[in-house]
Design an enzyme around this catalytic site. Structure first.
Site, PDB file in Angstrom:
ATOM      1  N   GLU A 245      35.312  12.139  29.461  1.00 26.52           N
ATOM      2  CA  GLU A 245      34.533  13.093  30.255  1.00 26.52           C
ATOM      3  C   GLU A 245      33.230  12.474  30.759  1.00 26.52           C
ATOM      4  O   GLU A 245      32.755  12.807  31.840  1.00 26.52           O
ATOM      5  CB  GLU A 245      34.264  14.349  29.418  1.00 26.52           C
ATOM      6  CG  GLU A 245      35.528  15.176  29.243  1.00 26.52           C
ATOM      7  CD  GLU A 245      35.439  16.226  28.149  1.00 26.52           C
ATOM      8  OE1 GLU A 245      35.578  15.866  26.970  1.00 26.52           O
ATOM      9  OE2 GLU A 245      35.220  17.405  28.480  1.00 26.52           O
TER      10      GLU A 245
ATOM     11  N   HIS B  44      44.997  19.406  26.700  1.00 24.19           N
ATOM     12  CA  HIS B  44      43.761  18.913  26.074  1.00 24.19           C
ATOM     13  C   HIS B  44      43.669  19.567  24.698  1.00 24.19           C
ATOM     14  O   HIS B  44      43.407  20.761  24.578  1.00 24.19           O
ATOM     15  CB  HIS B  44      42.552  19.299  26.955  1.00 24.19           C
ATOM     16  CG  HIS B  44      41.237  18.895  26.364  1.00 24.19           C
ATOM     17  ND1 HIS B  44      40.423  17.912  26.905  1.00 24.19           N
ATOM     18  CD2 HIS B  44      40.572  19.352  25.279  1.00 24.19           C
ATOM     19  CE1 HIS B  44      39.340  17.780  26.170  1.00 24.19           C
ATOM     20  NE2 HIS B  44      39.397  18.652  25.173  1.00 24.19           N
ATOM     21  N   LEU B  45      43.935  18.776  23.651  1.00 17.31           N
ATOM     22  CA  LEU B  45      43.986  19.317  22.291  1.00 17.31           C
ATOM     23  C   LEU B  45      42.887  18.670  21.451  1.00 17.31           C
ATOM     24  O   LEU B  45      43.069  17.595  20.874  1.00 17.31           O
ATOM     25  CB  LEU B  45      45.363  19.044  21.658  1.00 17.31           C
ATOM     26  CG  LEU B  45      46.599  19.425  22.494  1.00 17.31           C
ATOM     27  CD1 LEU B  45      47.881  19.018  21.779  1.00 17.31           C
ATOM     28  CD2 LEU B  45      46.613  20.924  22.797  1.00 17.31           C
ATOM     29  N   GLY B  46      41.734  19.298  21.417  1.00 22.09           N
ATOM     30  CA  GLY B  46      40.624  18.799  20.606  1.00 22.09           C
ATOM     31  C   GLY B  46      40.195  19.908  19.670  1.00 22.09           C
ATOM     32  O   GLY B  46      41.032  20.654  19.167  1.00 22.09           O
TER      33      GLY B  46
ATOM     34  N   LYS C 109      23.696  14.939  23.470  1.00 20.25           N
ATOM     35  CA  LYS C 109      24.468  13.687  23.508  1.00 20.25           C
ATOM     36  C   LYS C 109      24.140  13.001  24.818  1.00 20.25           C
ATOM     37  O   LYS C 109      23.958  13.670  25.837  1.00 20.25           O
ATOM     38  CB  LYS C 109      25.965  13.985  23.507  1.00 20.25           C
ATOM     39  CG  LYS C 109      26.485  14.475  22.190  1.00 20.25           C
ATOM     40  CD  LYS C 109      28.015  14.529  22.259  1.00 20.25           C
ATOM     41  CE  LYS C 109      28.520  15.430  21.160  1.00 20.25           C
ATOM     42  NZ  LYS C 109      29.633  16.272  21.509  1.00 20.25           N
TER      43      LYS C 109
ATOM     44  N   GLY D 163      38.353  22.363  20.807  1.00 23.15           N
ATOM     45  CA  GLY D 163      38.797  23.376  21.755  1.00 23.15           C
ATOM     46  C   GLY D 163      40.089  22.868  22.381  1.00 23.15           C
ATOM     47  O   GLY D 163      40.285  21.655  22.483  1.00 23.15           O
TER      48      GLY D 163
ATOM     49  N   ASP E  47      39.562  21.149  10.855  1.00 24.37           N
ATOM     50  CA  ASP E  47      39.711  19.724  11.161  1.00 24.37           C
ATOM     51  C   ASP E  47      41.198  19.359  11.047  1.00 24.37           C
ATOM     52  O   ASP E  47      41.818  19.545   9.994  1.00 24.37           O
ATOM     53  CB  ASP E  47      38.884  18.884  10.185  1.00 24.37           C
ATOM     54  CG  ASP E  47      38.906  17.423  10.583  1.00 24.37           C
ATOM     55  OD1 ASP E  47      39.982  16.795  10.495  1.00 24.37           O
ATOM     56  OD2 ASP E  47      37.869  16.905  11.014  1.00 24.37           O
TER      57      ASP E  47
ATOM     58  N   GLY F  87      45.583  15.616  20.513  1.00 24.32           N
ATOM     59  CA  GLY F  87      46.588  15.169  21.480  1.00 24.32           C
ATOM     60  C   GLY F  87      46.755  13.659  21.471  1.00 24.32           C
ATOM     61  O   GLY F  87      47.860  13.133  21.613  1.00 24.32           O
ATOM     62  N   GLU F  88      45.645  12.939  21.286  1.00 18.10           N
ATOM     63  CA  GLU F  88      45.707  11.472  21.314  1.00 18.10           C
ATOM     64  C   GLU F  88      46.234  10.901  19.996  1.00 18.10           C
ATOM     65  O   GLU F  88      46.765   9.798  19.970  1.00 18.10           O
ATOM     66  CB  GLU F  88      44.310  10.892  21.597  1.00 18.10           C
ATOM     67  CG  GLU F  88      43.851  11.137  23.021  1.00 18.10           C
ATOM     68  CD  GLU F  88      42.362  10.847  23.223  1.00 18.10           C
ATOM     69  OE1 GLU F  88      41.809   9.991  22.508  1.00 18.10           O
ATOM     70  OE2 GLU F  88      41.759  11.503  24.090  1.00 18.10           O
TER      71      GLU F  88
ATOM     72  N   ARG G  65      26.370  17.755  32.015  1.00 16.91           N
ATOM     73  CA  ARG G  65      27.510  18.646  31.809  1.00 16.91           C
ATOM     74  C   ARG G  65      26.983  20.080  31.799  1.00 16.91           C
ATOM     75  O   ARG G  65      26.062  20.411  31.048  1.00 16.91           O
ATOM     76  CB  ARG G  65      28.170  18.337  30.479  1.00 16.91           C
ATOM     77  CG  ARG G  65      29.273  19.320  30.165  1.00 16.91           C
ATOM     78  CD  ARG G  65      29.971  19.002  28.864  1.00 16.91           C
ATOM     79  NE  ARG G  65      31.089  19.919  28.705  1.00 16.91           N
ATOM     80  CZ  ARG G  65      31.345  20.562  27.574  1.00 16.91           C
ATOM     81  NH1 ARG G  65      30.577  20.403  26.519  1.00 16.91           N
ATOM     82  NH2 ARG G  65      32.377  21.374  27.506  1.00 16.91           N
TER      83      ARG G  65
HETATM   84  P1  AMP Z   1      37.819  16.349  19.901  1.00 15.31           P
HETATM   85  O1  AMP Z   1      37.281  17.745  20.144  1.00 15.31           O
HETATM   86  O2  AMP Z   1      38.547  15.802  21.072  1.00 15.31           O
HETATM   87  O3  AMP Z   1      36.798  15.405  19.341  1.00 15.31           O
HETATM   88  O4  AMP Z   1      38.937  16.504  18.761  1.00 15.31           O
HETATM   89  C1  AMP Z   1      38.606  16.875  17.456  1.00 15.31           C
HETATM   90  C2  AMP Z   1      39.879  17.169  16.690  1.00 15.31           C
HETATM   91  O5  AMP Z   1      40.748  16.016  16.712  1.00 15.31           O
HETATM   92  C3  AMP Z   1      39.619  17.474  15.198  1.00 15.31           C
HETATM   93  O6  AMP Z   1      40.404  18.569  14.786  1.00 15.31           O
HETATM   94  C4  AMP Z   1      40.076  16.204  14.519  1.00 15.31           C
HETATM   95  O7  AMP Z   1      40.528  16.437  13.202  1.00 15.31           O
HETATM   96  C5  AMP Z   1      41.229  15.791  15.408  1.00 15.31           C
HETATM   97  N1  AMP Z   1      41.545  14.380  15.184  1.00 15.31           N
HETATM   98  C6  AMP Z   1      40.738  13.308  15.358  1.00 15.31           C
HETATM   99  N2  AMP Z   1      41.362  12.173  14.966  1.00 15.31           N
HETATM  100  C7  AMP Z   1      42.586  12.542  14.518  1.00 15.31           C
HETATM  101  C8  AMP Z   1      43.706  11.842  13.949  1.00 15.31           C
HETATM  102  N3  AMP Z   1      43.681  10.516  13.778  1.00 15.31           N
HETATM  103  N4  AMP Z   1      44.803  12.566  13.621  1.00 15.31           N
HETATM  104  C9  AMP Z   1      44.836  13.900  13.799  1.00 15.31           C
HETATM  105  N5  AMP Z   1      43.808  14.624  14.298  1.00 15.31           N
HETATM  106  C10 AMP Z   1      42.712  13.957  14.651  1.00 15.31           C
END
Ligand code: AMP
Length: 397
Positions: free
Chosen positions: A383, A207-209, A16, A211, A281, A331-332, A90
Site C-alpha cells: 500500500e 485481501h485477508l489481513g 507509520k 481486516g 491473530d 492471504g500471503e 492515507r
Molecule cells: P495484516 O493486517 O496484513 O498485517 O495481517 C495480519 C494477519 O496476518 C494476522 O492475523 C496475522 O496472524 C496473520 N499472519 C501473519 N503472518 C502469518 C503467517 N505466517 N501465517 C498465518 N497468518 C499470518
C-alpha cells in the site's frame, strides 16, 4: 525534484511512515511511532544502518513526526538532501466526493472533516497526520490517497442498499468499500504477472489481513466489493463480524437491552475470529486449531466458507475471471486458508496446485496448475508504494 515520497499513515495512537521511491517501490526507510498520548511511547526507525528503537513519552502526532524527522537526520537517509516530491497521506474515508487521490488544501481538509461521521475512528487521526505534516513540511505538496477511491467505480446496482431511497439521498447510506489502495495495487500487479493489459483483465482480489475484504475488478476498475458503508461488512475478520442479518442489532437491543454503542463495539472489536475462538491473530488461531481446539476449528471453517461464498458471487458478477488473488497477512501466508477456500472449484476452472500452494515462498507467485483456466496468485500487497505512486502522479499531473 526526486521521485521520493514520504508516505504517512496516521492512526489514533500511532503514526507509520515510509520513504518510498515512487517509480521502483524501494523503501529507503520506514518507521512507526506508537502509543502516542500514553505514558510511555515507542519509536522504531528502519534506515540504511538498521533498526533503532527508543521508548519515551510521545504526547501527540506532531511529536511523533518530529521524532521521525530527527531519525532521518541521525540515521538517514537525510530528507534535506533528497528533494522530496510530496508527502502522501492515507485517508480512510473519501465518501462519494473523492474518486481519485487529490492535492491537499484547506477545502479538502474541510471536506474530509465533514466525512468524519462515516469514519469516526479513522478520519480524525488521518486529519491530524495531515495537519502536522503541513505544519512541518510547509513547502511540500501533500496528497490524500483515499481507501475508498478505487471503489468509486462501482455501478449503482452494486453500491445501492435496498432501503428507503431517502437514506441514500439524505444520509449517504451506500456501499463505499475500503482497502482500495491494496485492491488497486494487487489487481495491477496481477495483470503484470499475466502479461496482460489491466484494462483487459478481470480479477477477484482477496485481501485477508486483520481486516478482510474481497473485490471484483473488471478491466482495472472495481465493480463490486465486500466492505460497505463502513469496514464492518463482508468477510469474517480478526475482530469484525462481517455480514450478518441486519435484524440482529435491533433484536439484541429489544430482547437483551444492549445499547447501540455496545453492539457497535462488539461487532467491531469482539467478533470475527476473536468472537468465535477468543483469538484474532491468525497464526495463534492455526496453532489452536492444530491442537484440536473446537472453537478455533469452527472459526477457521466459518472464515473460509465466507471467502468461498464471495468468490462464487464475484465470479457471477464478472462472468469471466482471469485470476483469483490472495494478499495481506493471512492471504500471503496461510496455504490452508487458500486451499480450503478454493478446493473443489475445478468446474469453475479454478485448480490449485498443492505443491505450489504449500511452498514456503514470500514473493508474488502463481499457485494454480499450468492448465488452470483461472490463474490463482499470491501477491504481497504494497500500500505504501501505491500511495507513493499515486502521490507522484498527482504532483506531476
Ligand atoms: P495484516 O493486517 O496484513 O498485517 O495481517 C495480519 C494477519 O496476518 C494476522 O492475523 C496475522 O496472524 C496473520 N499472519 C501473519 N503472518 C502469518 C503467517 N505466517 N501465517 C498465518 N497468518 C499470518
Amino acid at each position: 525534484m526526486s521521485d521520493h515520497v514520504l508516505v504517512i499513515n496516521a492512526g489514533s495512537s500511532s503514526l507509520k511512515y515510509s520513504l518510498v521511491e515512487a517509480r521502483t517501490g524501494e523503501a529507503a526507510a520506514s518507521g512507526l511511532a506508537e502509543r502516542i498520548g500514553e505514558r510511555q511511547g515507542r519509536h522504531l526507525h528502519r534506515g540504511p544502518d538498521g533498526e533503532t528503537e527508543t521508548t519515551r513519552s510521545i504526547p501527540g502526532h506532531e511529536d511523533a513526526l518530529r521524532l521521525a524527522i530527527g531519525a532521518f537526520e541521525s540515521h538517514g537517509p537525510s530528507l534535506d538532501g533528497l528533494d522530496l516530491a510530496a508527502v502522501g497521506h492515507r485517508v480512510v474515508h473519501g465518501g462519494s466526493r473523492f474518486s481519485a487521490s487529490a492535492l491537499i488544501d484547506d477545502a479538502l481538509v474541510a471536506e474530509v472533516t465533514e466525512l468524519v461521521p462515516l469514519a469516526p475512528l479513522h478520519n480524525p487521526a488521518n486529519l491530524e497526520g495531515i495537519r502536522v505534516a503541513r505544519r512541518l513540511f510547509p513547502n511540500l505538496p501533500q496528497v490524500a490517497v483515499f481507501d475508498t477511491a478505487f471503489h468509486q467505480s462501482l455501478p449503482p446496482q452494486a453500491y445501492t442498499y435496498a432501503v428507503p431511497l431517502a437514506w441514500l439521498e439524505d444520509h449517504g447510506i451506500r456501499r463505499y468499500g475500503f482497502h482500495g489502495t491494496s485492491h488497486a495495487f494487487v489487481s495491477q500487479e496481477t495483470a503484470r504477472l499475466l502479461e496482460r493489459d489491466p484494462a483487459e483483465t478481470n480479477t477477484i482480489v482477496l485481501h485477508l489481513g486483520n481486516g478482510c475484504s474481497a473485490s471484483a475488478v473488471r478491466g482495472g476498475r472495481s465493480v463490486e466489493t465486500s466492505m460497505g458503508l463502513t469496514p464492518l461488512e463482508g468477510l469474517v475478520m480478526g475482530t469484525r463480524s462481517g455480514d450478518l442479518d441486519p435484524a440482529i442489532p435491533a433484536y439484541l437491543m429489544r430482547e437483551v437491552g444492549l445499547s447501540a454503542e455496545d453492539i457497535d463495539l462488539a461487532l467491531n472489536s469482539a467478533s470475527g475470529l476473536k468472537g468465535l475462538a477468543g483469538e484474532n491473530d491468525f497464526r495463534e488461531l492455526e496453532r489452536l486449531r492444530a491442537s484440536g481446539d473446537e472453537h478455533a476449528g469452527l472459526a477457521f471453517d466459518v472464515y473460509c466458507h465466507r471467502i468461498r461464498k464471495y468468490v462464487g458471487a464475484y465470479y457471477a458478477v464478472l462472468e469471466t475471471v482471469d485470476a483469483v488473488v490472495f494478499t495481506a497477512g493471512v492471504g500471503e501466508h496461510s496455504a490452508e486458508v487458500r486451499a480450503t477456500s478454493l478446493n473443489g472449484l475445478e468446474r469453475l476452472g479454478i485448480c490449485i496446485d498443492n505443491d505450489r500452494n504449500n511452498e514456503p515462498a514470500t514473493g508474488a507467485r502463481r499457485i494454480s496448475t499450468d492448465d488452470s483456466e483461472v490463474a490463482v496468485f499470491v501477491v504481497p500487497t504494497n500500500e505504501e508504494w501505491q500511495i507513493a505512486r499515486e502521490a507522484l502522479g498527482v504532483v506531476l499531473a
